[in-house]
Write a protein that holds these residues in place. Structure first.
Motif, short mmCIF file in Angstrom:
data_model
loop_
_atom_site.label_atom_id
_atom_site.label_comp_id
_atom_site.label_asym_id
_atom_site.label_seq_id
_atom_site.Cartn_x
_atom_site.Cartn_y
_atom_site.Cartn_z
N VAL A 83 0.88 -1.17 0.00
CA VAL A 83 0.00 0.00 0.00
C VAL A 83 0.91 1.22 0.00
N ALA A 84 0.86 2.02 -1.06
CA ALA A 84 1.74 3.18 -1.17
C ALA A 84 0.96 4.45 -0.88
N ALA A 85 1.35 5.16 0.18
CA ALA A 85 0.67 6.41 0.57
C ALA A 85 1.74 7.42 0.96
N VAL A 86 2.42 7.94 -0.05
CA VAL A 86 3.58 8.78 0.17
C VAL A 86 3.36 10.21 -0.33
N GLY A 87 2.86 10.31 -1.58
CA GLY A 87 2.73 11.63 -2.19
C GLY A 87 3.94 12.01 -3.02
N ARG A 88 4.62 10.97 -3.58
CA ARG A 88 5.75 11.21 -4.49
C ARG A 88 5.47 10.50 -5.80
N PRO A 89 5.36 11.28 -6.90
CA PRO A 89 4.92 10.70 -8.16
C PRO A 89 5.78 9.52 -8.63
N GLU A 90 5.12 8.40 -8.87
CA GLU A 90 5.71 7.20 -9.49
C GLU A 90 7.01 6.75 -8.82
N MET A 91 7.03 6.87 -7.49
CA MET A 91 8.25 6.56 -6.73
C MET A 91 8.58 5.06 -6.72
N VAL A 92 7.55 4.22 -6.75
CA VAL A 92 7.76 2.77 -6.65
C VAL A 92 7.81 2.17 -8.06
N PRO A 93 8.99 1.69 -8.49
CA PRO A 93 9.09 1.09 -9.83
C PRO A 93 8.69 -0.38 -9.81
N GLY A 94 8.43 -0.92 -10.99
CA GLY A 94 8.00 -2.31 -11.10
C GLY A 94 9.01 -3.30 -10.54
N ASP A 95 10.32 -2.97 -10.61
CA ASP A 95 11.29 -3.98 -10.14
C ASP A 95 11.40 -4.03 -8.61
N TRP A 96 10.61 -3.23 -7.90
CA TRP A 96 10.50 -3.39 -6.44
C TRP A 96 9.38 -4.37 -6.08
N ILE A 97 8.54 -4.72 -7.05
CA ILE A 97 7.33 -5.48 -6.74
C ILE A 97 7.60 -6.97 -6.88
N LYS A 98 7.18 -7.73 -5.85
CA LYS A 98 7.29 -9.20 -5.91
C LYS A 98 6.30 -9.71 -6.96
N PRO A 99 6.71 -10.62 -7.83
CA PRO A 99 5.76 -11.12 -8.83
C PRO A 99 4.47 -11.63 -8.19
N GLY A 100 3.36 -11.16 -8.71
CA GLY A 100 2.05 -11.60 -8.22
C GLY A 100 1.50 -10.80 -7.04
N ALA A 101 2.28 -9.85 -6.51
CA ALA A 101 1.81 -9.06 -5.35
C ALA A 101 0.63 -8.15 -5.75
N THR A 102 -0.09 -7.73 -4.72
CA THR A 102 -1.20 -6.79 -4.95
C THR A 102 -0.74 -5.38 -4.57
N TYR A 132 2.85 3.00 -12.80
CA TYR A 132 1.77 2.07 -13.12
C TYR A 132 2.17 0.99 -14.12
N THR A 133 2.75 1.40 -15.28
CA THR A 133 2.96 0.39 -16.33
C THR A 133 3.98 -0.66 -15.89
N SER A 134 5.07 -0.24 -15.25
CA SER A 134 6.08 -1.25 -14.86
C SER A 134 5.55 -2.10 -13.70
N CYS A 135 4.82 -1.51 -12.77
CA CYS A 135 4.26 -2.32 -11.65
C CYS A 135 3.23 -3.31 -12.18
N ALA A 136 2.41 -2.85 -13.13
CA ALA A 136 1.33 -3.72 -13.65
C ALA A 136 1.90 -4.94 -14.40
N GLU A 137 3.14 -4.83 -14.90
CA GLU A 137 3.75 -5.98 -15.59
C GLU A 137 4.11 -7.10 -14.62
N VAL A 138 4.37 -6.73 -13.34
CA VAL A 138 4.87 -7.71 -12.37
C VAL A 138 3.79 -8.12 -11.36
N ALA A 139 2.95 -7.15 -10.99
CA ALA A 139 1.96 -7.39 -9.92
C ALA A 139 0.91 -8.40 -10.36
N GLY A 140 0.21 -8.98 -9.35
CA GLY A 140 -0.93 -9.83 -9.65
C GLY A 140 -2.19 -8.98 -9.82
N ALA A 141 -2.24 -7.88 -9.07
CA ALA A 141 -3.40 -6.98 -9.14
C ALA A 141 -2.94 -5.59 -8.74
#
Ligand code: NAD
Length: 300
Positions: free
Chosen positions: A207-226, A253-262
């Motif tokens: 759950v990202a609640a920071v207020g920094r645009p697009e701070m979390v890239p897709g390669d931080w996301i565990k495959p299948g995570a929500t 969004y685009t890089s996270c959506a490639e790795v995330a489950g939802a």
């Protein structure tokens, strides 16, 4: 992998529909119309937009909307007197003071003068304590909306690793409490967290609640995570024309959506759920105030 889109706009419309049905029943069977009072002090343009939108959606679900617009130089005594009057008014079941308040007003004092049973934002210190100790409370609207979407997607969240990025009183901390209540293993990350990428990579739920645009890239996301993206950031969008802007979340969004489950989009994810949950909280408050059963699935 391509993530499932969690459509907050559609989910919020479904919640508003449930609220409207329940309100119609209360009116018919109990002659009870839930009422929400919103207080706006000053002329902050963003706050004016929020208050208008809250008033419109309140009447659309059949509730009474009471709007109190006060001048920016309203004294603390005048504001507290209005809150006391609303606390005592049986037609008002929910009271919301639009934040931020002008600098000369003490936000904590003002919020803590609202009757906790009518505190539909869930910011009163009693509600914070009740939530923190797992007791029945009014739950802050944005984290409540996030939890509803997570429960809808996963069913049980028990045993999942959840990382909440951000420790604000209105989103990060209550979100962490709610996830603990669901038996998640919860990590709260913030501006001083070391190796944030590593922390996020261990999460089944981010759950990202920071207020920094697009701070979390897709390669931080565990495959299948929500991924639940609470951030709302306006950035320049030269591709749309000179001076144009667009809204983005705290996650790329685009890089996270490639790795995330939802994943929830921005806009159209958490945002619409917040007002829907405000209406749900007002209905819950009206039911509790009148000793009636609470509607199913609209609170925790
Ligand atoms: P806040 O400014 O009160 O808190 C931000 C948090 O982010 C802080 O706890 C801080 O420690 C943390 N942080 C800052 N920089 C960081 C970094 N580099 N790494 C990790 N953590 C960092 O913000 P807030 O009120 O919680 O809002 C957060 C975002 O959510 C904003 O974009 C806001 O607009 C949005 N928001 C959306 C809704 C909605 O309805 N969708 C509701 C409330 C807030």
């Amino acid at each position: 992998m391509s993530a499932t889109l969690i459509d907050g706009k559609a989910f919020a419309a479904m919640i508003r529909g449930k609220v409207a049905d329940h309100v119609a029943r209360l009116k018919k069977e109990q002659e009870l119309t839930p009422g929400l009072a919103v207080i706006l002090v000053g002329e902050d343009p963003a706050s004016q937009v929020y208050v208008r939108s809250k008033g419109k959606q309140t009447t659309e679900v059949g509730m009474n909307s009471f709007e109190h617009k006060l001048a920016a130089n309203t004294s603390e005594a005048e504001l507290l007197a209005l809150i006391q009057q609303l606390n005592a008014n049986p037609e008002v079941h929910g009271i919301l003071v639009q934040l931020p308040l002008p600098d000369h007003l003490d936000e904590d004092l003002v919020i803590n003068s609202i009757d906790p049973a009518k505190d539909v934002d869930g910011f009163h210190i009693s509600n914070v304590g009740l939530l923190g100790t797992g007791q029945k409370s009014m739950v802050p609207c944005t984290p409540l909306g996030c939890l509803m979407m997570l429960r809808d997607h996963h069913g049980s969240l028990s045993g999942m690793n959840a990382v909440v990025i951000g420790r604000s009183n209105i989103v990060g901390k209550p979100m962490a409490q709610l996830l603990l209540g669901e038996s998640c293993t919860v990590t709260v990350a913030h501006s001083r967290t070391k190796d944030l990428a590593d922390v996020v990579r261990r999460a089944d739920i981010v759950v990202a609640a920071v207020g920094r645009p697009e701070m979390v890239p897709g390669d931080w996301i565990k495959p299948g995570a929500t991924v639940i993206d609470v951030g709302i950031n306006r950035i320049e969008a030269p591709e749309k024309g000179e001076g144009k802007t667009r809204l983005v979340g705290d996650c790329h969004y685009t890089s996270c959506a490639e790795v995330a489950g939802a994943i929830t989009p921005v806009p159209g994810g958490v945002g619409p759920m917040t007002i829907a949950c405000l209406l749900a909280n007002t209905l819950t408050a009206a039911c509790r105030a009148n000793g009636l059963p609470e509607p199913d699935g609209l609170t925790v």
